[in-house]
Design a protein around this motif. Structure first.
Motif, PDB file in Angstrom:
ATOM      1  N   GLN A   1       4.051   5.674  -5.418  1.00  0.00           N
ATOM      2  CA  GLN A   1       4.226   5.607  -6.865  1.00  0.00           C
ATOM      3  C   GLN A   1       3.186   6.449  -7.583  1.00  0.00           C
ATOM      4  OE1 GLN A   1       4.321   1.414  -7.258  1.00  0.00           O
ATOM      5  NE2 GLN A   1       6.526   1.338  -7.624  1.00  0.00           N
ATOM      6  N   ARG A   2       1.942   6.404  -7.071  1.00  0.00           N
ATOM      7  CA  ARG A   2       0.884   7.212  -7.698  1.00  0.00           C
ATOM      8  C   ARG A   2       1.172   8.690  -7.553  1.00  0.00           C
ATOM      9  NH1 ARG A   2      -2.867   3.463  -6.104  1.00  0.00           N
ATOM     10  NH2 ARG A   2      -3.180   4.523  -4.149  1.00  0.00           N
ATOM     11  N   ALA A   3       1.730   9.065  -6.386  1.00  0.00           N
ATOM     12  CA  ALA A   3       2.024  10.482  -6.143  1.00  0.00           C
ATOM     13  C   ALA A   3       3.327  10.911  -6.810  1.00  0.00           C
ATOM     14  CB  ALA A   3       2.111  10.725  -4.641  1.00  0.00           C
ATOM     15  N   ARG A   4       3.960   9.961  -7.516  1.00  0.00           N
ATOM     16  CA  ARG A   4       5.240  10.195  -8.188  1.00  0.00           C
ATOM     17  C   ARG A   4       6.310  10.745  -7.251  1.00  0.00           C
ATOM     18  NH1 ARG A   4       4.156   9.904 -13.797  1.00  0.00           N
ATOM     19  NH2 ARG A   4       1.929   9.925 -14.132  1.00  0.00           N
ATOM     20  N   LYS A   5       6.354  10.187  -6.038  1.00  0.00           N
ATOM     21  CA  LYS A   5       7.404  10.595  -5.101  1.00  0.00           C
ATOM     22  C   LYS A   5       8.574   9.616  -5.257  1.00  0.00           C
ATOM     23  CE  LYS A   5       4.511  12.885  -1.765  1.00  0.00           C
ATOM     24  NZ  LYS A   5       3.730  12.720  -0.543  1.00  0.00           N
ATOM     25  N   LYS A   6       9.470   9.991  -6.149  1.00  0.00           N
ATOM     26  CA  LYS A   6      10.554   9.081  -6.534  1.00  0.00           C
ATOM     27  C   LYS A   6      11.433   8.702  -5.350  1.00  0.00           C
ATOM     28  CE  LYS A   6      12.238   9.004 -11.245  1.00  0.00           C
ATOM     29  NZ  LYS A   6      13.091   9.679 -12.197  1.00  0.00           N
ATOM     30  N   LYS A   7      11.782   9.705  -4.554  1.00  0.00           N
ATOM     31  CA  LYS A   7      12.699   9.450  -3.436  1.00  0.00           C
ATOM     32  C   LYS A   7      12.081   8.484  -2.441  1.00  0.00           C
ATOM     33  CE  LYS A   7      16.123  12.989  -2.831  1.00  0.00           C
ATOM     34  NZ  LYS A   7      16.445  14.276  -2.242  1.00  0.00           N
ATOM     35  N   GLN A   8      10.785   8.680  -2.203  1.00  0.00           N
ATOM     36  CA  GLN A   8      10.102   7.825  -1.235  1.00  0.00           C
ATOM     37  C   GLN A   8      10.061   6.383  -1.727  1.00  0.00           C
ATOM     38  OE1 GLN A   8       6.484   9.690  -0.088  1.00  0.00           O
ATOM     39  NE2 GLN A   8       6.032   8.189   1.479  1.00  0.00           N
TER      40      GLN A   8
ATOM     41  N   VAL B   1       0.836  -1.203   0.000  1.00  0.00           N
ATOM     42  CA  VAL B   1       0.000   0.000   0.000  1.00  0.00           C
ATOM     43  C   VAL B   1       0.869   1.251   0.000  1.00  0.00           C
ATOM     44  CG1 VAL B   1      -1.826   1.209   1.233  1.00  0.00           C
ATOM     45  CG2 VAL B   1      -1.761  -1.281   1.246  1.00  0.00           C
ATOM     46  N   GLN B   2       1.847   1.251   0.892  1.00  0.00           N
ATOM     47  CA  GLN B   2       2.768   2.395   0.982  1.00  0.00           C
ATOM     48  C   GLN B   2       3.420   2.673  -0.365  1.00  0.00           C
ATOM     49  OE1 GLN B   2       5.974   2.599   3.825  1.00  0.00           O
ATOM     50  NE2 GLN B   2       4.690   1.671   5.392  1.00  0.00           N
ATOM     51  N   LEU B   3       3.873   1.580  -0.994  1.00  0.00           N
ATOM     52  CA  LEU B   3       4.589   1.693  -2.258  1.00  0.00           C
ATOM     53  C   LEU B   3       3.675   2.239  -3.349  1.00  0.00           C
ATOM     54  CD1 LEU B   3       7.466   1.023  -3.030  1.00  0.00           C
ATOM     55  CD2 LEU B   3       6.706  -1.195  -3.820  1.00  0.00           C
TER      56      LEU B   3
END
Ligand SMILES: [Zn+2]
Length: 349
Positions: free
Chosen positions: A203-210, A197-199
């Motif tokens: 990914q949907r929010a395009r937070k690459k670093k996260q 879920v976290q991933l």
């Protein structure tokens, strides 16, 4: 002589800039070798040897702020890769894409309890454990998150341990990571599912670093678990036998997530080198039919095919023994290792 690599995280906030620059200098040497090699190839259809490249790069270290042994190590690695891939041109090492890497040899560094001095600069690291012996060579290396580590390859002086007389076959599975032939099960939470879920959110929010951070966390947790279990196993058993399972076939099925979760390759590598270090026996055997063969009467009476993967227990129709599927497979694996060893001892048979 046994060699073991120890990896320490550098206290890198202070030295990141310097390390990055040194890494770029190593890239320059690599790329220079690449260019000369391609040039040579275009005329003579011959690759430059490490000896030629050493002559071409002699003395360049001073200008780049690298130890001469580092230059040699980069050239050696380049020559080795060139030979391995038999190509006149390898990939360029770029500032953006390539992770930083600065190799060194023992004469180029001074190692103390929590710091390493390289070419006049001292880098401090988190000393999580003492080194087992003399450092032979090593490297500074960067990971995908931009963190720096120092790797020391040391002589390993761990003494061989006293025998315990126990043997185990190991069936590597999906649900429980592994089942031993004596019925012990090694289990672990499904990491990919825990972080699913976290991933997905990241990914949907395009937070690459996260995303990179979560992947790193999964990797670390898996590695930690593998280390703990393999240490327990190698301390307890004298003979460990594993099937030569390949996950590539199962990865195409619906169980892909469980398979990549299991991480068999790392597990086996760890078992193999820890066994070597402690002087115990580690074997990989062909495990075909190990799940369908009855470990008591050797008849192939068990459930077969992918559809039978859900079957946990079954009874043998010939001898009537009730089997736990994984434990039965582990017992078969252990037995086939016994066959191999007997054949080795008396090759005339
Ligand atoms: Zn049977």
């Amino acid at each position: 002589m046994k060699l073991t690599t120890y990896r320490f995280r550098l206290k890198d906030s202070a030295c990141r800039v310097r390390l990055r620059k040194l890494g770029w200098a190593c890239n320059d040497i690599w790329n220079y070798c690449n260019e000369r090699n391609a040039y040579q190839w275009s005329f003579r259809r011959k690759l430059l040897s490490a000896f030629d490249l050493h002559k071409l790069t002699a003395g360049v270290g001073k200008e780049l702020g690298l130890h001469s042994q580092t230059v040699q190590a980069v050239v050696d690695e380049y020559a080795k890769c060139g030979k391995q891939f038999k190509r006149p041109k390898l990939n360029w090492r770029s500032r953006k894409r390539s992770l930083g890497w600065i190799p060194f040899k023992a004469v180029g560094v001074k190692v103390s309890a929590d710091s390493v001095t390289y070419n006049g600069h001292t880098f401090r690291f988190w000393s999580s454990r003492p080194l087992p012996g003399k450092v032979r060579f090593g490297s500074f290396a960067e990971d995908a998150q931009g963190r720096w580590y120092v790797n020391f390859v040391c002589e390993d002086l761990t003494p061989e341990r006293a025998p315990t007389g126990k043997q185990a076959g190991i069936d590597l599975g999906l649900k429980t990571l592994a089942t031993l032939s004596d019925g012990v099960e090694l289990t672990r939470e499904s990491l990919t599912r825990t972080f699913e879920v976290q991933l997905a959110t990241a990914q949907r929010a395009r937070k690459k670093k996260q995303v990179t951070r979560i992947h790193a966390k999964i990797k670390n947790k898996r590695k930690d678990w593998n280390h703990k279990q393999t240490t327990l196993l190698t301390n307890e058993y004298d003979v460990l036998v594993v099937g030569n399972v390949s996950s590539s076939k199962l990865k195409k099925t619906t169980m892909a997530k469980s398979v990549s979760d299991a991480g068999w390759a790392d597990f086996k590598t760890m078992l193999s080198y820890k066994s070597l270090r402690l002087g115990i026996t580690y074997l990989e055997v062909n495990e075909s039919f190990s799940t369908v063969t009855c470990s008591v009467c050797s008849e192939r009476t068990g459930p077969s095919g992918l559809s039978a993967l859900g079957v946990r227990t079954w009874g043998c129709s010939t001898c009537g023994t009730e089997h736990n599927r994984d434990q039965n497979a582990a017992a078969n694996i252990l037995r086939s290792a016994g066959d191999i060893q007997r054949q080795r001892e008396s090759p005339c048979l």
